[in-house]
Design a protein around this motif. Structure first.
Motif, PDB file in Angstrom:
ATOM      1  N   LEU A 274     -11.952  -4.554 -10.036  1.00 11.70           N
ATOM      2  CA  LEU A 274     -10.985  -3.838  -9.210  1.00 11.70           C
ATOM      3  C   LEU A 274     -10.576  -4.656  -7.996  1.00 11.70           C
ATOM      4  CD1 LEU A 274      -9.530  -1.109  -8.449  1.00 11.70           C
ATOM      5  CD2 LEU A 274     -11.658  -0.459  -7.293  1.00 11.70           C
ATOM      6  N   GLU A 275      -9.270  -4.770  -7.775  1.00 15.78           N
ATOM      7  CA  GLU A 275      -8.762  -5.418  -6.565  1.00 15.78           C
ATOM      8  C   GLU A 275      -7.860  -4.422  -5.834  1.00 15.78           C
ATOM      9  OE1 GLU A 275      -6.077  -9.257  -5.201  1.00 15.78           O
ATOM     10  OE2 GLU A 275      -7.103  -9.323  -7.139  1.00 15.78           O
ATOM     11  N   THR A 276      -8.081  -4.252  -4.529  1.00 18.05           N
ATOM     12  CA  THR A 276      -7.289  -3.287  -3.758  1.00 18.05           C
ATOM     13  C   THR A 276      -6.716  -3.917  -2.495  1.00 18.05           C
ATOM     14  OG1 THR A 276      -9.270  -2.529  -2.573  1.00 18.05           O
ATOM     15  CG2 THR A 276      -8.636  -1.272  -4.531  1.00 18.05           C
ATOM     16  N   TRP A 277      -5.605  -3.383  -2.045  1.00 21.26           N
ATOM     17  CA  TRP A 277      -5.019  -3.790  -0.772  1.00 21.26           C
ATOM     18  C   TRP A 277      -4.244  -2.605  -0.202  1.00 21.26           C
ATOM     19  CZ3 TRP A 277      -3.916  -5.715  -5.535  1.00 21.26           C
ATOM     20  CH2 TRP A 277      -2.655  -5.446  -6.069  1.00 21.26           C
ATOM     21  N   VAL A 278      -3.690  -2.794   1.008  1.00 21.15           N
ATOM     22  CA  VAL A 278      -3.012  -1.690   1.707  1.00 21.15           C
ATOM     23  C   VAL A 278      -1.569  -2.071   2.000  1.00 21.15           C
ATOM     24  CG1 VAL A 278      -3.077  -0.125   3.701  1.00 21.15           C
ATOM     25  CG2 VAL A 278      -5.223  -1.044   2.776  1.00 21.15           C
ATOM     26  N   LYS A 279      -0.637  -1.129   1.701  1.00 18.67           N
ATOM     27  CA  LYS A 279       0.784  -1.341   1.989  1.00 18.67           C
ATOM     28  C   LYS A 279       1.297  -0.184   2.855  1.00 18.67           C
ATOM     29  CE  LYS A 279       2.724  -1.765  -2.150  1.00 18.67           C
ATOM     30  NZ  LYS A 279       3.460  -2.258  -3.363  1.00 18.67           N
ATOM     31  N   VAL A 280       2.265  -0.477   3.701  1.00 13.61           N
ATOM     32  CA  VAL A 280       2.864   0.568   4.552  1.00 13.61           C
ATOM     33  C   VAL A 280       4.234   0.941   3.990  1.00 13.61           C
ATOM     34  CG1 VAL A 280       3.643   1.177   6.882  1.00 13.61           C
ATOM     35  CG2 VAL A 280       1.688  -0.369   6.587  1.00 13.61           C
ATOM     36  N   LYS A 281       4.417   2.246   3.716  1.00 14.68           N
ATOM     37  CA  LYS A 281       5.732   2.778   3.317  1.00 14.68           C
ATOM     38  C   LYS A 281       6.000   3.984   4.201  1.00 14.68           C
ATOM     39  CE  LYS A 281       6.211   1.620  -1.613  1.00 14.68           C
ATOM     40  NZ  LYS A 281       6.269   2.168  -2.981  1.00 14.68           N
ATOM     41  N   GLY A 282       6.712   3.754   5.296  1.00 17.77           N
ATOM     42  CA  GLY A 282       6.947   4.827   6.266  1.00 17.77           C
ATOM     43  C   GLY A 282       7.665   6.018   5.658  1.00 17.77           C
ATOM     44  N   GLY A 283       7.148   7.214   5.950  1.00 16.80           N
ATOM     45  CA  GLY A 283       7.805   8.459   5.515  1.00 16.80           C
ATOM     46  C   GLY A 283       7.781   8.726   4.026  1.00 16.80           C
ATOM     47  N   TRP A 284       6.845   8.095   3.285  1.00 14.81           N
ATOM     48  CA  TRP A 284       6.854   8.262   1.819  1.00 14.81           C
ATOM     49  C   TRP A 284       6.672   9.727   1.393  1.00 14.81           C
ATOM     50  CZ3 TRP A 284       2.964  10.521  -0.867  1.00 14.81           C
ATOM     51  CH2 TRP A 284       1.704  10.594  -0.245  1.00 14.81           C
ATOM     52  N   ALA A 285       5.906  10.519   2.182  1.00 20.87           N
ATOM     53  CA  ALA A 285       5.616  11.906   1.791  1.00 20.87           C
ATOM     54  C   ALA A 285       6.827  12.825   1.924  1.00 20.87           C
ATOM     55  CB  ALA A 285       4.453  12.464   2.617  1.00 20.87           C
ATOM     56  N   ASP A 286       7.909  12.318   2.569  1.00 18.43           N
ATOM     57  CA  ASP A 286       9.127  13.117   2.688  1.00 18.43           C
ATOM     58  C   ASP A 286      10.306  12.441   1.983  1.00 18.43           C
ATOM     59  OD1 ASP A 286       9.810  15.590   3.541  1.00 18.43           O
ATOM     60  OD2 ASP A 286       9.639  15.172   5.680  1.00 18.43           O
ATOM     61  N   ASP A 287       9.985  11.449   1.157  1.00 14.08           N
ATOM     62  CA  ASP A 287      11.018  10.674   0.465  1.00 14.08           C
ATOM     63  C   ASP A 287      10.957  11.005  -1.029  1.00 14.08           C
ATOM     64  OD1 ASP A 287      12.423   8.705  -0.917  1.00 14.08           O
ATOM     65  OD2 ASP A 287      11.835   7.091   0.425  1.00 14.08           O
ATOM     66  N   GLU A 288      11.980  11.724  -1.509  1.00 16.22           N
ATOM     67  CA  GLU A 288      11.982  12.185  -2.915  1.00 16.22           C
ATOM     68  C   GLU A 288      11.809  11.023  -3.900  1.00 16.22           C
ATOM     69  OE1 GLU A 288      12.048  15.285  -3.850  1.00 16.22           O
ATOM     70  OE2 GLU A 288      12.785  16.403  -2.131  1.00 16.22           O
TER      71      GLU A 288
END
Length: 296
Positions: A274-288
């Motif tokens: 398993l390889e994991t990393w972190v990405k930022v996607k602003g406002g994803w929870a309100d983006d259809e």
């Protein structure tokens, strides 16, 4: 699959407010960890089918998200739509509550329950009740609130009364042959289950702020013989959440990933890289569009 003439098979929705133990109940019935759990609301975000087959019955349990009444964004609207849709499609409904408590959040779910289907009231966490005699007046109160077919006290965690619950459910399932094979446990694939296990560990190891703004995207899932190679990205809402998830020297992300990998190996019965990393996607929870790409 050979089925006797009186074989029963049907769908059962597990509904209730967040954190009443719906996913724990499903996992104990199935005898393995399929649905993720944590003490935080919104842990379960997807409709998940858990298949439990016995000699004379196939129970198709639908674990639903807890009905959300806070932070009403596009994600929570989607979760609530899942709950209401499931209620129209199943044969039996289990309404799960905690003992000694029917609060406003429970009553909002109660108002959604169908009057034209058998609904069982499942009083979970029976082991936390000191005097078991207290449950009788409680049950009478609930009976006035809704025409429940039956009221079954259980403890999902301690495995109390689960067989009695299954017997009660069976009576209300249609007589028909099994839909799935006897060894099938879910309709979800390993890619989905891997993402859920990673999200569960993030919910468990992080503070209250980050989990609601977190999602998991499996970018690559490959089989090499019996080894599963999984590349996964944690999606966070804000730049400030990234260091919280990674931790000092990457320790937090490593801890989350290690525990998730161990759970994957148990569930998949094989080795996982398993390889994991972190990405930022602003406002994803309100983006259809973002929600659709993440499977909501």
């Amino acid at each position: 699959m050979n089925t006797p003439t009186d074989f029963r098979c049907g769908t059962v929705a597990i509904v209730g407010r967040p954190n009443v133990g719906k996913s724990t109940l499903l996992n104990h019935i199935l005898g393995l960890k399929l649905s993720i759990t944590s003490r935080k609301a919104q842990t379960t975000r997807h409709r998940l089918l858990g298949i439990h087959t016995t000699e004379d019955t196939q129970f198709l349990f639908v674990d639903t998200p807890g009905f959300q009444q806070k932070h009403i964004n596009a994600l929570n609207k989607s979760l609530n739509k899942t709950v209401t849709q499931v209620l129209t499609e199943v044969d039996v409904v289990l309404f799960v509550i905690e003992p000694m408590h029917l609060g406003d959040a429970d009553r909002k779910v109660l108002a959604l329950l169908p009057k034209d289907k058998p609904v069982l009231l499942v009083v979970n966490k029976l082991d936390l009740m000191g005097d078991k005699g207290n449950i009788l007046p409680l049950i009478q109160d609930f009976d006035l609130e809704f025409p429940f077919i039956e009221i079954v006290p259980v403890s999902a965690k301690k495995n109390l009364n689960i067989d009695e619950l299954l017997k009660s459910i069976r009576q209300h399932l249609p007589e028909q042959a099994a839909i799935y094979g006897a060894d099938e446990l879910t309709d979800r694939n390993e890619r989905f289950l891997a993402a859920e296990l990673l999200r569960e560990k993030a919910f468990r190891f992080l503070g209250d702020e980050v989990p609601y703004g977190i999602a998991v995207e499996i970018e690559k899932f490959e089989m090499e013989g019996k080894l599963r190679r999984i590349h996964a990205a944690f999606i966070v809402d804000k730049e400030s959440q990234k260091p919280m998830l990674i931790g000092k020297g990457g320790e937090k992300l490593k801890q989350i990933s290690t525990e998730a990998r161990q759970d994957m190996e148990k569930l998949f019965d094989g080795k996982v890289w398993l390889e994991t990393w972190v990405k930022v996607k602003g406002g994803w929870a309100d983006d259809e569009r973002a929600l659709k790409s993440l499977g909501y």
